[in-house]
Motif scaffolding. Structure first.
Motif: not given
Length: 248
Positions: A127-154
């Motif tokens: 559900k977290a992944i689906r919510g993340m994808l929806d927010a990224a595609k339809n978010g209130r502040m689109q545009g710019g550089q979306l940064i994800i930490f690819a291993q999910g943690t420090r």
């Protein structure tokens, strides 16, 4: 070593104090100026941390590679708070995929909301992944550089941790260029220590990956490129990663 530890304590103390100062004093700019105002205040704080790290503990910092300026996905290595600082200080309109708990963190949560960061409840997994994808595609502040930490943690310097599928899902769904980013900051700013070591901390933006790869091929590519470049940066800093790595 004792003197460096004392310097580190002073640095960390003023870093959090100045976080409150920037957040409170800059709040009218962040609120009235919209996302651009909030980004301005947050980037100002990031530059302060970089400068004070150099002055107080001898930790210099450098950005290498071509800094992304358009609407791109950045898949980055994450070793400490300092790589967040370096990346955000470099890109013009950054926003992060972040863990949901940070929304309630004083000051940090305010600006995370204002700049358009996307909170993820990691406990919910699918559900977290689906919510993340929806927010990224339809978010209130689109545009710019979306940064994800690819291993999910420090991940501690030298540790080997698998890459999470979230970066691959964003790459597929958004259809954007992805810029991998490597770092060596964990050599100087350890995960579970107050000590900040002198040296040169680097974030390096790697060549962009065009959209269109299969998810599995994309994940294999970013893991290989980020780990290879990060190991090289850590070796440059005098930290040699064993061939087999070690557990985080």
């Amino acid at each position: 070593m004792a003197f460096q530890y004392l310097r580190s304590v002073i640095f960390v103390g003023q870093m959090y104090l100045m976080l409150a100062v920037f957040a409170v004093v800059g709040l009218p700019i962040g609120v009235l100026g919209g996302r651009s105002g909030a980004v301005l205040v947050a980037r100002g704080y990031c530059h302060w941390v970089r400068l004070s790290a150099r002055w107080l503990v001898g930790l210099r910092s450098e950005i290498r590679g071509e800094v992304p300026s358009g609407d791109v996905l950045i898949a980055s290595k994450h070793q400490s708070f300092f790589d967040i600082i370096l990346i955000f200080s470099a890109v013009p309109r950054g926003k992060f995929i972040m863990k949901k708990e940070l929304v309630w963190t004083p000051f940090v949560g305010w600006y995370a909301y204002l700049i358009g960061c996307i909170p993820v409840d990691r406990a919910k997994r699918g559900k977290a992944i689906r919510g993340m994808l929806d927010a990224a595609k339809n978010g209130r502040m689109q545009g710019g550089q979306l940064i994800i930490f690819a291993q999910g943690t420090r991940v501690a310097a030298g540790a080997k941790v698998p890459y999470k599928i979230g970066a691959g899902m964003l790459y597929k769904e958004l259809g954007q260029v992805c810029v991998p980013a490597a770092t060596n900051v964990g050599v100087f700013w350890p995960r579970r220590s107050m000590l900040r070591k002198p040296g040169l901390a680097v974030v390096e933006f790697l060549p962009p990956i065009e959209p269109g790869l299969k998810t599995g091929d994309f994940m294999e590519r970013i893991a290989d490129e980020i780990e290879t470049a990060s190991d090289a940066l850590m070796a440059e800093a005098g930290f040699i990663v064993p061939p087999e790595g070690r557990e985080a």
